[in-house]
Design a protein around this motif. Sequence first.
Motif, PDB file in Angstrom:
ATOM      1  N   LYS A 363       0.831  -1.209   0.000  1.00  0.00           N
ATOM      2  CA  LYS A 363       0.000   0.000   0.000  1.00  0.00           C
ATOM      3  C   LYS A 363       0.865   1.258   0.000  1.00  0.00           C
ATOM      4  O   LYS A 363       0.637   2.191  -0.778  1.00  0.00           O
ATOM      5  CB  LYS A 363      -0.923  -0.002   1.213  1.00  0.00           C
ATOM      6  N   MET A 364       1.872   1.291   0.875  1.00  0.00           N
ATOM      7  CA  MET A 364       2.739   2.453   0.979  1.00  0.00           C
ATOM      8  C   MET A 364       3.495   2.705  -0.322  1.00  0.00           C
ATOM      9  O   MET A 364       3.508   3.822  -0.856  1.00  0.00           O
ATOM     10  CB  MET A 364       3.751   2.274   2.120  1.00  0.00           C
ATOM     11  N   MET A 365       4.098   1.648  -0.865  1.00  0.00           N
ATOM     12  CA  MET A 365       4.929   1.811  -2.053  1.00  0.00           C
ATOM     13  C   MET A 365       4.088   2.035  -3.314  1.00  0.00           C
ATOM     14  O   MET A 365       4.558   2.644  -4.275  1.00  0.00           O
ATOM     15  CB  MET A 365       5.839   0.604  -2.220  1.00  0.00           C
ATOM     16  N   ARG A 366       2.854   1.556  -3.312  1.00  0.00           N
ATOM     17  CA  ARG A 366       1.983   1.846  -4.447  1.00  0.00           C
ATOM     18  C   ARG A 366       1.729   3.346  -4.543  1.00  0.00           C
ATOM     19  O   ARG A 366       1.773   3.938  -5.621  1.00  0.00           O
ATOM     20  CB  ARG A 366       0.659   1.092  -4.319  1.00  0.00           C
ATOM     21  N   ARG A 367       1.471   3.958  -3.402  1.00  0.00           N
ATOM     22  CA  ARG A 367       1.194   5.394  -3.396  1.00  0.00           C
ATOM     23  C   ARG A 367       2.458   6.200  -3.706  1.00  0.00           C
ATOM     24  O   ARG A 367       2.409   7.194  -4.432  1.00  0.00           O
ATOM     25  CB  ARG A 367       0.612   5.812  -2.049  1.00  0.00           C
ATOM     26  N   LEU A 368       3.582   5.767  -3.148  1.00  0.00           N
ATOM     27  CA  LEU A 368       4.814   6.537  -3.315  1.00  0.00           C
ATOM     28  C   LEU A 368       5.476   6.324  -4.673  1.00  0.00           C
ATOM     29  O   LEU A 368       6.015   7.269  -5.255  1.00  0.00           O
ATOM     30  CB  LEU A 368       5.803   6.179  -2.206  1.00  0.00           C
ATOM     31  N   ILE A 369       5.439   5.093  -5.177  1.00  0.00           N
ATOM     32  CA  ILE A 369       6.158   4.767  -6.408  1.00  0.00           C
ATOM     33  C   ILE A 369       5.228   4.747  -7.619  1.00  0.00           C
ATOM     34  O   ILE A 369       5.465   5.462  -8.603  1.00  0.00           O
ATOM     35  CB  ILE A 369       6.869   3.409  -6.286  1.00  0.00           C
ATOM     36  N   LEU A 370       4.194   3.940  -7.557  1.00  0.00           N
ATOM     37  CA  LEU A 370       3.311   3.825  -8.713  1.00  0.00           C
ATOM     38  C   LEU A 370       2.514   5.104  -8.966  1.00  0.00           C
ATOM     39  O   LEU A 370       2.375   5.557 -10.102  1.00  0.00           O
ATOM     40  CB  LEU A 370       2.360   2.630  -8.541  1.00  0.00           C
ATOM     41  N   GLU A 371       1.983   5.714  -7.878  1.00  0.00           N
ATOM     42  CA  GLU A 371       1.189   6.929  -8.021  1.00  0.00           C
ATOM     43  C   GLU A 371       2.024   8.181  -7.852  1.00  0.00           C
ATOM     44  O   GLU A 371       1.542   9.283  -8.139  1.00  0.00           O
ATOM     45  CB  GLU A 371       0.037   6.922  -7.006  1.00  0.00           C
ATOM     46  N   ASP A 372       3.254   8.043  -7.369  1.00  0.00           N
ATOM     47  CA  ASP A 372       4.211   9.139  -7.211  1.00  0.00           C
ATOM     48  C   ASP A 372       3.677  10.271  -6.320  1.00  0.00           C
ATOM     49  O   ASP A 372       3.996  11.445  -6.505  1.00  0.00           O
ATOM     50  CB  ASP A 372       4.606   9.725  -8.570  1.00  0.00           C
ATOM     51  N   ILE A 373       2.849   9.916  -5.348  1.00  0.00           N
ATOM     52  CA  ILE A 373       2.338  10.920  -4.417  1.00  0.00           C
ATOM     53  C   ILE A 373       3.467  11.531  -3.597  1.00  0.00           C
ATOM     54  O   ILE A 373       3.453  12.712  -3.255  1.00  0.00           O
ATOM     55  CB  ILE A 373       1.252  10.317  -3.503  1.00  0.00           C
ATOM     56  N   GLY A 374       4.502  10.720  -3.295  1.00  0.00           N
ATOM     57  CA  GLY A 374       5.602  11.218  -2.481  1.00  0.00           C
ATOM     58  C   GLY A 374       6.605  12.074  -3.237  1.00  0.00           C
ATOM     59  O   GLY A 374       7.486  12.678  -2.619  1.00  0.00           O
ATOM     60  N   GLN A 375       6.501  12.114  -4.580  1.00  0.00           N
ATOM     61  CA  GLN A 375       7.455  12.854  -5.396  1.00  0.00           C
ATOM     62  C   GLN A 375       8.897  12.575  -4.948  1.00  0.00           C
ATOM     63  O   GLN A 375       9.680  13.484  -4.616  1.00  0.00           O
ATOM     64  CB  GLN A 375       7.161  14.358  -5.362  1.00  0.00           C
ATOM     65  N   LEU A 376       9.243  11.288  -4.951  1.00  0.00           N
ATOM     66  CA  LEU A 376      10.522  10.858  -4.396  1.00  0.00           C
ATOM     67  C   LEU A 376      11.716  11.145  -5.297  1.00  0.00           C
ATOM     68  O   LEU A 376      12.848  10.808  -4.952  1.00  0.00           O
ATOM     69  CB  LEU A 376      10.456   9.356  -4.079  1.00  0.00           C
ATOM     70  N   HIS A 377      11.487  11.778  -6.425  1.00  0.00           N
ATOM     71  CA  HIS A 377      12.630  12.204  -7.249  1.00  0.00           C
ATOM     72  C   HIS A 377      13.336  13.406  -6.622  1.00  0.00           C
ATOM     73  O   HIS A 377      14.419  13.796  -7.060  1.00  0.00           O
ATOM     74  CB  HIS A 377      12.158  12.567  -8.664  1.00  0.00           C
ATOM     75  N   PHE A 378      12.710  14.001  -5.601  1.00  0.00           N
ATOM     76  CA  PHE A 378      13.280  15.178  -4.951  1.00  0.00           C
ATOM     77  C   PHE A 378      13.700  14.830  -3.519  1.00  0.00           C
ATOM     78  O   PHE A 378      13.156  13.953  -2.894  1.00  0.00           O
ATOM     79  CB  PHE A 378      12.256  16.320  -4.924  1.00  0.00           C
ATOM     80  N   VAL A 379      14.653  15.594  -3.007  1.00  0.00           N
ATOM     81  CA  VAL A 379      15.115  15.431  -1.621  1.00  0.00           C
ATOM     82  C   VAL A 379      14.506  16.538  -0.767  1.00  0.00           C
ATOM     83  O   VAL A 379      14.549  17.700  -1.158  1.00  0.00           O
ATOM     84  CB  VAL A 379      16.646  15.496  -1.538  1.00  0.00           C
TER      85      VAL A 379
END
Length: 379
Positions: A363-379
Amino acid sequence: MAASSHSQMICPTLTAKTRKLTPVKSAQGNGTTVLDWLQLRVLSCYNEALMLKEGKMPPPRMAIVYPTYLCNHDCIGCDYTEENKLKKVMTREEFLRVIDQLHDIGVCGMEFCGGGEPTLNPHLSEAIDRAVEHGIHFGMLTNGTNLTKPLQEHLVRFGSYCRISLESAHKKTFDFYKRPAGEQAGFEKVVQNIKELVSLRDQAAPDTQLQISIKYSIEGNNFSDVQQAIKLGRQLNVDSIQFKLIRNMPSEIQDQSAVDLLIERIERAKYNGSSHTHVVYDLSKSKLEGPCWLSPLQVTVDALGDVYICCYYRHRKDAHRLGNLFRKNLRDIWYSQEHWAKIMRINTEDCNKYDCRFHSYNKMMRRLILEDIGQLHFV
């Protein structure tokens, strides 16, 4: 998703040389321990998750290894009663092949558990040495009956964690629930081994990272010991005592009012007295939402050499078996089209019979990676 060629992943901050000569020290200060980060560790698998998003198979980060289907307990809540009748023990050659193959494919962490009781495999210490030579971190889940002095020394020097499945707080409950094969597998023996392991670990501090925990799976036959088990854990000075409800068994506690009462008892005992022993529990029913797309982060190898999608294969062996590591190279098994096909056919209803940490990971990684809600390309 399409199959891809092997992509070697490098374990961060770990080499065989530094692992042997400079053990990682325990986290110190501000009460911070690994227990505070358990649900967030999956974020370190960012690159693997990106590979899966792109249809590429990553190497498994972690391996679950069952060295044997032999056990000296016959627990009421055991899910491996039929397998334990096989009394299969990996030979030295088989065990070392497993370690070498897991290293070759890129595994960073390994848990020895069962299945059966891992410490009953006479080649376990040598297998640990081989894993350490390869720079692999390891942990152990054991019933605690056969924690010999050499094995304790291996754990203290190189181990990340040791969880002892005590499941009781008194000899009477222990004997009824775990049905040990004699006094050498009895309650007093396990408690004494825990004391010795804690003492040896404390003597080695701070040059050890070993976390010692008591595992307690609650069901209808041992729920009355819960509060006393917390007291015992504190007396033994373990790092944590961890409670879960047994699932998919006739003795499973399903009545919510009984679960609420258990939570009340745990909370009352948890705050009754000061101790560094953490009380960890989650008695809620976990649920997988959608397919388990992160299953390739982990691989399971049983005592027969069979490779499975995950450790919850027991009631769906054919659907989760990927191949046999004693007969075939693990790379060929892992990067096969059959692996992709079986992931796509995972039955979510079967997954939801158990409480699996991958439910929340997905659930966590789906939102962060698949849906990119976390915008993890940025620090």
